[in-house]
Design an enzyme around this catalytic site. Structure first.
Site, PDB file in Angstrom:
ATOM      1  N   VAL A 170     -20.671  -8.454   5.125  1.00 14.40           N
ATOM      2  CA  VAL A 170     -20.707  -7.243   4.351  1.00 14.40           C
ATOM      3  C   VAL A 170     -19.506  -6.921   3.481  1.00 14.40           C
ATOM      4  O   VAL A 170     -18.497  -7.174   3.846  1.00 14.40           O
ATOM      5  CB  VAL A 170     -21.070  -5.920   5.329  1.00 14.40           C
ATOM      6  CG1 VAL A 170     -21.106  -4.605   4.354  1.00 14.40           C
ATOM      7  CG2 VAL A 170     -21.931  -6.003   6.323  1.00 14.40           C
ATOM      8  N   HIS A 186     -11.576 -10.801  -1.240  1.00 13.49           N
ATOM      9  CA  HIS A 186     -12.353  -9.869  -1.351  1.00 13.49           C
ATOM     10  C   HIS A 186     -12.797  -9.384   0.122  1.00 13.49           C
ATOM     11  O   HIS A 186     -13.175 -10.152   0.756  1.00 13.49           O
ATOM     12  CB  HIS A 186     -13.665 -10.057  -2.149  1.00 13.49           C
ATOM     13  CG  HIS A 186     -14.716  -9.308  -2.533  1.00 13.49           C
ATOM     14  ND1 HIS A 186     -14.954  -8.994  -3.767  1.00 13.49           N
ATOM     15  CD2 HIS A 186     -15.201  -8.108  -2.005  1.00 13.49           C
ATOM     16  CE1 HIS A 186     -15.901  -7.989  -4.025  1.00 13.49           C
ATOM     17  NE2 HIS A 186     -15.837  -7.362  -2.690  1.00 13.49           N
ATOM     18  N   LEU A 187     -12.695  -7.884   0.093  1.00 16.87           N
ATOM     19  CA  LEU A 187     -12.798  -7.424   1.329  1.00 16.87           C
ATOM     20  C   LEU A 187     -14.074  -7.774   2.103  1.00 16.87           C
ATOM     21  O   LEU A 187     -15.158  -7.859   1.206  1.00 16.87           O
ATOM     22  CB  LEU A 187     -12.940  -6.018   1.430  1.00 16.87           C
ATOM     23  CG  LEU A 187     -12.994  -5.076   2.813  1.00 16.87           C
ATOM     24  CD1 LEU A 187     -11.748  -5.335   3.836  1.00 16.87           C
ATOM     25  CD2 LEU A 187     -13.074  -3.804   2.453  1.00 16.87           C
ATOM     26  N   HIS A 188     -14.374  -8.320   3.004  1.00 18.96           N
ATOM     27  CA  HIS A 188     -15.814  -8.575   3.843  1.00 18.96           C
ATOM     28  C   HIS A 188     -15.526  -8.244   5.342  1.00 18.96           C
ATOM     29  O   HIS A 188     -14.464  -8.741   5.907  1.00 18.96           O
ATOM     30  CB  HIS A 188     -15.842  -9.883   3.508  1.00 18.96           C
ATOM     31  CG  HIS A 188     -15.165 -11.248   3.839  1.00 18.96           C
ATOM     32  ND1 HIS A 188     -13.872 -11.427   3.124  1.00 18.96           N
ATOM     33  CD2 HIS A 188     -15.012 -12.109   4.812  1.00 18.96           C
ATOM     34  CE1 HIS A 188     -13.268 -12.535   3.460  1.00 18.96           C
ATOM     35  NE2 HIS A 188     -13.963 -12.841   4.705  1.00 18.96           N
ATOM     36  N   THR A 189     -16.359  -7.897   6.008  1.00 19.58           N
ATOM     37  CA  THR A 189     -16.605  -7.526   7.136  1.00 19.58           C
ATOM     38  C   THR A 189     -17.608  -8.588   7.945  1.00 19.58           C
ATOM     39  O   THR A 189     -18.798  -8.792   7.332  1.00 19.58           O
ATOM     40  CB  THR A 189     -17.022  -6.220   7.536  1.00 19.58           C
ATOM     41  OG1 THR A 189     -16.091  -5.465   6.875  1.00 19.58           O
ATOM     42  CG2 THR A 189     -17.017  -5.674   8.979  1.00 19.58           C
TER      43      THR A 189
END
Length: 135
Positions: free
Chosen positions: A41, A93-96
């Site tokens: 996400v 890039h921020l990702h969960t």
């Protein structure tokens, strides 16, 4: 950002298998999943780390919804939800990560085995099962 892989995915410039898309996040299947149905996400706005994310609430509401959808769509008994900040962050890039879990699935500690989908069709089938739970 023009050189960010995840920004290109958000823009629809890659062949990514999407799971969910709205004005806040884009969620898609990891191309090297720990287990099939492993979703990433990402916020649609380019931020590198959690510390850079200004509006945390809406982002994590979507992470929670995707987690619920992964578990329900894949009949998983649990999940592993994680993110890295800088160290071990393969894309800036921020990702969960939302990984479906089941008892005795073989995941131990932080030794993440990786698998692949047998075909693009199989990946799309997993994505469809998860997407169907996002309503």
């Amino acid at each position: 950002m023009s050189d960010c892989l995840f920004c290109a995915m958000v823009a629809g410039e890659t062949g990514t298998v999407g799971v969910y898309d709205d004005d806040v996040v884009f969620a898609f299947l990891d191309h090297r999943p720990v287990f099939k149905g492993h979703v990433l996400v990402v916020p649609k706005t380019h931020v590198v780390t959690l510390l850079d994310l200004h509006d945390v609430g809406p982002y994590f509401e979507r992470v929670q919804a995707v987690t619920r959808a992964v578990m329900a769509g894949l009949d998983a008994k649990g999940s592993f939800v994680a993110l890295n900040n800088v160290v071990s962050q393969s894309v800036a890039h921020l990702h969960t990560h939302v990984v479906p879990r089941n008892p005795k699935d073989g995941l131990r500690g932080f030794f993440w085995p990786r698998t692949t989908y047998a075909s693009d069709e199989e990946a799309r089938e997993y994505a469809a099962k998860i997407s169907a739970q996002m309503s």
